[in-house]
Scaffold this motif. Sequence first.
Motif, mmCIF file in Angstrom:
data_model
loop_
_atom_site.group_PDB
_atom_site.id
_atom_site.type_symbol
_atom_site.label_atom_id
_atom_site.label_comp_id
_atom_site.label_asym_id
_atom_site.label_seq_id
_atom_site.Cartn_x
_atom_site.Cartn_y
_atom_site.Cartn_z
ATOM 1 N N TYR A 73 -5.193 0.131 -4.016
ATOM 2 C CA TYR A 73 -6.529 0.227 -3.440
ATOM 3 C C TYR A 73 -6.639 -0.694 -2.236
ATOM 4 C CZ TYR A 73 -11.455 0.636 -2.740
ATOM 5 O OH TYR A 73 -12.665 0.887 -2.166
ATOM 6 N N PRO A 74 -7.132 -0.207 -1.086
ATOM 7 C CA PRO A 74 -7.391 1.211 -0.855
ATOM 8 C C PRO A 74 -6.104 1.913 -0.451
ATOM 9 C CG PRO A 74 -8.006 -0.061 1.086
ATOM 10 C CD PRO A 74 -7.482 -1.045 0.079
ATOM 11 N N LYS A 76 -4.932 6.225 0.776
ATOM 12 C CA LYS A 76 -5.273 7.651 0.891
ATOM 13 C C LYS A 76 -4.392 8.446 -0.066
ATOM 14 C CE LYS A 76 -8.008 7.543 4.592
ATOM 15 N NZ LYS A 76 -9.430 7.433 4.227
ATOM 16 N N GLU A 108 -9.353 6.104 -2.760
ATOM 17 C CA GLU A 108 -10.247 6.357 -1.621
ATOM 18 C C GLU A 108 -11.706 6.081 -1.977
ATOM 19 O OE1 GLU A 108 -9.686 10.309 -0.093
ATOM 20 O OE2 GLU A 108 -7.514 10.122 0.009
ATOM 21 N N ALA A 109 -11.974 5.629 -3.196
ATOM 22 C CA ALA A 109 -13.368 5.389 -3.617
ATOM 23 C C ALA A 109 -14.024 4.362 -2.701
ATOM 24 C CB ALA A 109 -13.387 4.893 -5.062
ATOM 25 N N THR A 110 -15.314 4.539 -2.434
ATOM 26 C CA THR A 110 -15.984 3.574 -1.543
ATOM 27 C C THR A 110 -16.222 2.254 -2.264
ATOM 28 O OG1 THR A 110 -17.975 4.791 -2.065
ATOM 29 C CG2 THR A 110 -17.109 5.057 0.162
ATOM 30 N N ASP A 111 -16.538 2.341 -3.545
ATOM 31 C CA ASP A 111 -16.774 1.098 -4.299
ATOM 32 C C ASP A 111 -15.767 0.988 -5.450
ATOM 33 O OD1 ASP A 111 -17.629 -1.096 -5.651
ATOM 34 O OD2 ASP A 111 -19.480 -0.187 -6.385
ATOM 35 N N GLU A 115 -15.752 2.809 -9.301
ATOM 36 C CA GLU A 115 -14.650 3.705 -9.661
ATOM 37 C C GLU A 115 -14.007 3.259 -10.988
ATOM 38 O OE1 GLU A 115 -13.540 6.492 -8.947
ATOM 39 O OE2 GLU A 115 -11.514 6.478 -9.785
#
Length: 244
Positions: A73-74, A76, A108-111, A115
């Motif tokens: 994380y992060p 793709k 790719e989760a924003t938070d 997640e």
Amino acid sequence: MSNLKILVRESYELMSSRAASIIENQIHDKPDSVLGLATGSTPLGVYAEMMLKYKAGDTDFSRVRTFNLDEYYPIKKADAQSYYYYMRKNLFDFINIPDENIHIPDGEATDPNTECYTYEEKITALGGIDLQILGIGVNGHIGFNEPAKAFAAATHHVKLDASTIKENARFFANEKTVPTHALTMGIGTIMRATKIILLANGAKKAETLRDALYGPITPQNPASVLQLHRDVTVITDRDAGRLL
Ligand code: PGA
């Protein structure tokens, strides 16, 4: 007395085929099994066997559900180093598991914290993991549960150990391009699995494995917690099992 069942096999191939047979039996006994899956170099042989079993018509994955242990994380999904990509290329693209049955923490989760929470909830909602496959890091990590002061209960966002970054650099252009963080099931998540298979191959795992299985139970060697689980099968090749 320990509940650990230890199987030392002569070769990587024999280690892999033993583990694949256990998975095959699990799916025959419960076609909608929830499998916990690992990445890294260790389980590649197991996945190759699973593909062969599918091709031969021996195993049907159409009802199987899977949860991967971890993801950088992060990162793709399209990144060739992501565990999403690894799982596609090394297993999922070659068996009949439906996409909606596959779960991998979302790099790719924003938070990341949301997640992790959602991931743990999904595992619980599907009734927990029936059979979890694990590798072991040279530092004793399982998933990306690095040596720490305490065992983590649930899926969480972690900073990777310098030693893990160094170990995994072989898959990247160089050490600097290895992600510094990851999302990983917690030790609690792993310990709630009904059955666990721990795989290890190669001489560099021998001491860590001996310490994990026979040494003190400590978050400094995360795999040592497996001594407290009631159904762990440890399968190794000759080199990794040399001190057991
Ligand atoms: P490896 O990694 O299979 O690439 O040796 C194992 C792990 O870090 O869990």
